[in-house]
Design a protein around this motif. Structure first.
Motif, PDB file in Angstrom:
ATOM      1  N   MET A 224       0.958  -1.232  -0.440  1.00  0.00           N
ATOM      2  CA  MET A 224       0.548  -0.099  -0.506  1.00  0.00           C
ATOM      3  C   MET A 224       0.465   1.211  -0.372  1.00  0.00           C
ATOM      4  O   MET A 224       0.418   2.336  -0.401  1.00  0.00           O
ATOM      5  N   LEU A 225       2.178   0.907   0.737  1.00  0.00           N
ATOM      6  CA  LEU A 225       2.699   2.323   0.690  1.00  0.00           C
ATOM      7  C   LEU A 225       3.776   2.363  -0.684  1.00  0.00           C
ATOM      8  O   LEU A 225       3.921   3.377  -1.266  1.00  0.00           O
ATOM      9  N   ALA A 226       3.902   1.594  -1.313  1.00  0.00           N
ATOM     10  CA  ALA A 226       4.735   2.022  -2.378  1.00  0.00           C
ATOM     11  C   ALA A 226       3.451   2.301  -3.497  1.00  0.00           C
ATOM     12  O   ALA A 226       3.982   2.948  -4.247  1.00  0.00           O
ATOM     13  N   LYS A 227       2.622   1.540  -3.341  1.00  0.00           N
ATOM     14  CA  LYS A 227       1.151   2.452  -4.049  1.00  0.00           C
ATOM     15  C   LYS A 227       1.245   4.204  -4.229  1.00  0.00           C
ATOM     16  O   LYS A 227       0.529   4.735  -5.183  1.00  0.00           O
ATOM     17  N   ALA A 228       1.013   3.925  -2.748  1.00  0.00           N
ATOM     18  CA  ALA A 228       0.398   5.556  -2.707  1.00  0.00           C
ATOM     19  C   ALA A 228       0.933   6.205  -2.948  1.00  0.00           C
ATOM     20  O   ALA A 228       0.772   7.475  -2.751  1.00  0.00           O
ATOM     21  N   GLN A 229       2.756   6.018  -2.892  1.00  0.00           N
ATOM     22  CA  GLN A 229       3.325   7.365  -3.030  1.00  0.00           C
ATOM     23  C   GLN A 229       3.874   7.670  -4.396  1.00  0.00           C
ATOM     24  O   GLN A 229       4.334   6.621  -5.288  1.00  0.00           O
ATOM     25  N   ASN A 230       3.405   8.757  -4.910  1.00  0.00           N
ATOM     26  CA  ASN A 230       4.220   9.202  -6.563  1.00  0.00           C
ATOM     27  C   ASN A 230       4.994   9.541  -6.411  1.00  0.00           C
ATOM     28  O   ASN A 230       5.480   9.158  -7.489  1.00  0.00           O
ATOM     29  N   GLN A 231       5.814  10.237  -5.554  1.00  0.00           N
ATOM     30  CA  GLN A 231       6.466  10.906  -5.816  1.00  0.00           C
ATOM     31  C   GLN A 231       7.917  10.888  -4.627  1.00  0.00           C
ATOM     32  O   GLN A 231       8.059  11.262  -3.100  1.00  0.00           O
ATOM     33  N   PRO A 232       7.751   9.014  -4.450  1.00  0.00           N
ATOM     34  CA  PRO A 232       8.667   8.835  -2.551  1.00  0.00           C
ATOM     35  C   PRO A 232      10.117   9.577  -2.612  1.00  0.00           C
ATOM     36  O   PRO A 232      10.997   9.420  -3.446  1.00  0.00           O
ATOM     37  N   SER A 233      10.443  10.012  -1.562  1.00  0.00           N
ATOM     38  CA  SER A 233      12.098  10.433  -1.292  1.00  0.00           C
ATOM     39  C   SER A 233      12.939   8.632  -1.606  1.00  0.00           C
ATOM     40  O   SER A 233      12.637   7.474  -1.520  1.00  0.00           O
ATOM     41  N   SER A 234      14.149   9.478  -2.152  1.00  0.00           N
ATOM     42  CA  SER A 234      15.161   7.816  -2.244  1.00  0.00           C
ATOM     43  C   SER A 234      15.572   7.612  -0.626  1.00  0.00           C
ATOM     44  O   SER A 234      15.324   6.046  -1.765  1.00  0.00           O
ATOM     45  N   ARG A 235      15.273   7.669   0.283  1.00  0.00           N
ATOM     46  CA  ARG A 235      15.113   7.433   1.343  1.00  0.00           C
ATOM     47  C   ARG A 235      14.423   6.175   1.300  1.00  0.00           C
ATOM     48  O   ARG A 235      14.795   4.640   1.733  1.00  0.00           O
ATOM     49  N   LEU A 236      12.840   6.403   1.323  1.00  0.00           N
ATOM     50  CA  LEU A 236      12.002   5.735   1.382  1.00  0.00           C
ATOM     51  C   LEU A 236      11.892   4.649   0.327  1.00  0.00           C
ATOM     52  O   LEU A 236      11.669   3.390   0.753  1.00  0.00           O
TER      53      LEU A 236
END
Length: 263
Positions: A224-236
């Motif tokens: 869910m986290l991977a799908k929800a983030q449009n532009q996640p930080s490189s750290r995430l």
């Protein structure tokens, strides 16, 4: 009058080191005075605000906080004082900021090698778990969530057997998964960091994989986290990849034992 010899570079360096040492000593004396003021309700708020900005300046601050009379009891008083309102929409920014200053100081204690084990043996992180059970993500609640996760993350930044065992025994994983679900990106990132540290440990991985439902709960939260983030930080992104890597090594445990015949 004879000319004085020029100062050698080593003499200038000695003076510089002496001046720096004197400044640090003065600052530490000031910090110790502020620690004493924490026990005075009339001076506490200012002392918390100033000390919370000094946590990176002194290696000794963690020990001073932990070993000074009444300070940890004062911190617990501050933490528990807002328990009645964290399950309501009534938490104010001022209340949240004050407790976040306490949590910044506890993070200092949780991360220091001289105080971390004592911090864990005293079950201190458990007092922060109520903040992680909230689902409100408005700013005052989110600030508390992030600060609480920061304290917990500090215990595993340098991973130890004691820290992992404590977090598993105190059931922090479901709280991290909830923070991944309801928190903002910084909270999601810190919660994922804690999950990644647990998964990187063989006992932590065994904890996750002992029950299929627990394994799938972790996978589900990460998906869910991977799908929800449009532009996640490189750290995430790095944390997510690391978590998936650890979990993929155990995925075979939950595959069917036999391949069903074609229908």
């Amino acid at each position: 009058m004879a000319n004085l010899p020029p100062q050698s570079p080593s003499m200038k360096k000695d003076k510089s080191n002496s001046s720096s040492s004197s400044i640090n000593s003065t600052r530490m004396m000031y910090a110790k005075r502020l620690v004493i003021e924490l026990n005075n309700p009339d001076l506490r708020e200012n002392a918390l605000t100033v000390l919370s900005k000094m946590t990176d300046l002194f290696q000794e601050l963690a020990s001073v906080l932990w070993n000074s009379f009444g300070i940890i009891a004062t911190f617990l008083q501050e933490i528990t004082s807002i328990y009645p309102v964290i399950s309501t929409p009534d938490l104010t920014p001022q209340q949240s900021a004050r407790v976040c200053n306490v949590l910044a100081l506890l993070q200092c204690v949780a991360s220091h090698y001289d105080t971390k084990i004592s911090f864990l043996k005293a079950n201190m992180p458990i007092y922060l778990y109520p903040y992680l059970r909230t689902t409100n993500n408005s700013a005052p609640y989110e600030d508390l969530r992030l600060a609480s996760l920061g304290v917990i993350a500090a215990t595993v930044k340098v991973k130890t057997r004691e820290a992992i065992d404590f977090l598993l025994a105190s059931e922090v994983m479901p709280l991290c998964l909830q923070s991944i679900d309801v928190g903002r990106e910084l909270s999601k990132t810190v919660a994922t960091f804690i999950v990644e540290k647990i998964l990187s440990d063989h006992v932590g991985m065994a904890y996750v994989c002992v029950i299929p439902e627990r394994y799938h709960a972790v996978i589900g939260a990460l998906d869910m986290l991977a799908k929800a983030q449009n532009q996640p930080s490189s750290r995430l992104v790095k944390l997510l990849v690391s978590c998936y890597t650890y979990l993929s090594e155990k995925q075979v445990m939950f595959l069917p034992k036999t391949i069903p015949p074609p229908s």
